[in-house]
Design a protein around this motif. Structure first.
Motif, mmCIF file in Angstrom:
data_model
loop_
_atom_site.group_PDB
_atom_site.id
_atom_site.type_symbol
_atom_site.label_atom_id
_atom_site.label_comp_id
_atom_site.label_asym_id
_atom_site.label_seq_id
_atom_site.Cartn_x
_atom_site.Cartn_y
_atom_site.Cartn_z
ATOM 1 N N VAL A 1 6.303 40.935 -8.880
ATOM 2 C CA VAL A 1 7.684 40.968 -9.346
ATOM 3 C C VAL A 1 8.048 39.556 -9.786
ATOM 4 N N SER A 2 8.455 39.405 -11.036
ATOM 5 C CA SER A 2 8.798 38.090 -11.566
ATOM 6 C C SER A 2 10.168 37.642 -11.064
ATOM 7 N N PRO A 3 10.362 36.338 -10.919
ATOM 8 C CA PRO A 3 11.630 35.840 -10.387
ATOM 9 C C PRO A 3 12.770 35.883 -11.396
ATOM 10 N N GLN A 4 13.974 35.992 -10.871
ATOM 11 C CA GLN A 4 15.177 35.746 -11.643
ATOM 12 C C GLN A 4 15.546 34.293 -11.387
ATOM 13 N N VAL A 5 15.845 33.555 -12.431
ATOM 14 C CA VAL A 5 16.068 32.119 -12.302
ATOM 15 C C VAL A 5 17.442 31.748 -12.840
ATOM 16 N N SER A 6 18.181 30.969 -12.053
ATOM 17 C CA SER A 6 19.506 30.525 -12.459
ATOM 18 C C SER A 6 19.687 29.050 -12.126
ATOM 19 N N LEU A 7 20.471 28.367 -12.958
ATOM 20 C CA LEU A 7 20.913 27.020 -12.638
ATOM 21 C C LEU A 7 22.337 27.124 -12.114
ATOM 22 N N LEU A 8 22.585 26.592 -10.924
ATOM 23 C CA LEU A 8 23.871 26.729 -10.267
ATOM 24 C C LEU A 8 24.478 25.349 -10.004
ATOM 25 N N GLN A 9 25.776 25.258 -10.209
ATOM 26 C CA GLN A 9 26.471 23.996 -9.990
ATOM 27 C C GLN A 9 27.890 24.282 -9.522
ATOM 28 N N LYS A 10 28.326 23.627 -8.442
ATOM 29 C CA LYS A 10 29.666 23.857 -7.918
ATOM 30 C C LYS A 10 30.728 23.335 -8.873
ATOM 31 N N ASP A 11 30.511 22.129 -9.396
ATOM 32 C CA ASP A 11 31.421 21.569 -10.386
ATOM 33 C C ASP A 11 30.638 20.569 -11.218
ATOM 34 N N SER A 12 31.285 20.004 -12.239
ATOM 35 C CA SER A 12 30.576 19.174 -13.212
ATOM 36 C C SER A 12 30.001 17.892 -12.632
#
Length: 353
Positions: free
Chosen positions: A207-218
């Motif tokens: 099963v291939s991963p789902q990838v996200s870039l996450l940031q609380k604020d700038s």
């Protein structure tokens, strides 16, 4: 781990997702057991045991239920009542040993109150391409290294003075050291191969991963979050202007999801100007099809919030704090430990200190 929209309001994810997934294959398989003893001061079983194949749990025992149980269909379908009875009896004995071990450790560290943990991890690895094998057996007390078996030299070592008395006693027991070497190099490997055959259809799934870039604020750090992948082998690399970037990067632990898949994070800390003036991307390598994404994740997107990741870490501490099956149990004699035989059918039982 399933998404939880209730925590999304705590996240602001307005960064561009630039990630690639390429073919990668980890040929190394592992069989691991974890034992954990805790003091009675918390609402948690005072002894737990967990067995893992390729980082996926397949058995469980705790001192509340006093019963070893299967956690996957493939082990439940291939091992009968006799197998589980043997595991149960061995772990009931290990429970008593570990109750004793944690008390001895408290005495050695001059502790009389507070919550304390004593853990053992043992098992083996096998590379199905090269045939190379490796075995390990180590103990921890209150989250710190306590004892470790140097399998190559058949010697117990301790990084703390409180463990030296045990290493001196155990290193004199050559029969036990030979037994452990034979178990880790032979019996454990045979068991691992057997379990891999049992679970062939499910353990070989991809099963291939789902990838996200996450940031609380700038102005906060950016977390690359890969989740939902199987098997567990994954590599996360930050890229800066097409080159690998390793500065100010913190790699997270591999964590299990509820559905049997895994997740992992890597956090990059850079200034807003540095992020703006350079092309940063997160490269995730895993066995699977190639995929390239370029989109913005927002609160309404399907990326997993950092709040859930943090919550999962707590659960994994409990998972990794458990574990076991028969492997050579140690019992206290005159305020110390003496090795005695334990059950041994594809596993082994160990109780250090």
């Amino acid at each position: 781990m399933k998404n939880n929209s209730q925590t999304n309001a705590n996240m602001q994810t307005a960064v561009i997702l630039l990630c690639g997934i390429h073919l990668s294959y980890a040929a190394t398989h592992s069989l691991q057991y974890f034992y954990t003893a805790v003091t009675r001061d918390i609402n948690f079983p005072e002894f737990t045991a967990v067995g893992l194949v390729d980082n996926g749990q397949f058995m469980y025992f705790d001192s509340n239920t006093m019963k070893a149980v299967p956690k996957t269909e493939w082990i439940g379908q291939n091992e009968g009542a006799d197998y589980w009875d043997r595991q149960t009896q061995g772990l009931i004995g290990a429970h008593q040993v570990y109750k004793n071990n944690i008390q001895v450790a408290k005495e050695r560290f001059n502790q009389s109150t507070g919550v304390h943990t004593f853990q053992n991890m043992y098992g083996c690895e096998w590379d199905d391409e090269t045939g190379a094998t490796n075995g390990f057996n180590q103990d921890g007390y209150d989250g710190e290294d306590f004892l470790n078996l140097d399998l190559k030299h058949q010697t117990w070592i301790s990084p703390v003075p409180q463990g030296v008395i045990t290493t001196q006693k155990w290193n004199k027991n050559k029969a036990d050291l030979d037994y452990r070497k034979q178990y880790l190099n032979t019996v454990c490997i045979e068991s691992l191969k057997k379990y891999l055959q049992y679970g062939k259809s499910s353990l070989e799934k991809t099963v291939s991963p789902q990838v996200s870039l996450l940031q609380k604020d700038s102005s906060s750090s950016v977390t690359c979050h890969a989740t939902g992948f199987y098997p567990s082998g994954v590599t996360i690399t930050w890229m800066k202007n097409g080159e690998e970037h390793h500065e100010d990067v913190e790699l997270g632990e591999l964590l299990p999801n509820e559905d049997g898949t895994f997740q992992k994070t890597s956090t990059l800390t850079v200034t807003p100007d540095e992020w703006k003036n350079n092309k940063f991307s997160c490269l995730v390598e895993h066995k699977g099809i190639n995929r390239e994404e370029n989109e913005i994740r927002t609160n309404n997107g399907n990326s997993l919030p950092i709040g859930i990741i943090v919550g999962v870490i707590v659960a994994v501490v409990l998972l990794v704090g458990m574990a076991g099956i028969g492997y050579k149990i140690y019992q206290k004699k005159k305020k110390d430990f003496k090795p005695v035989s334990g059950s041994d059918d594809g596993s082994n039982s160990s109780a250090p200190a």
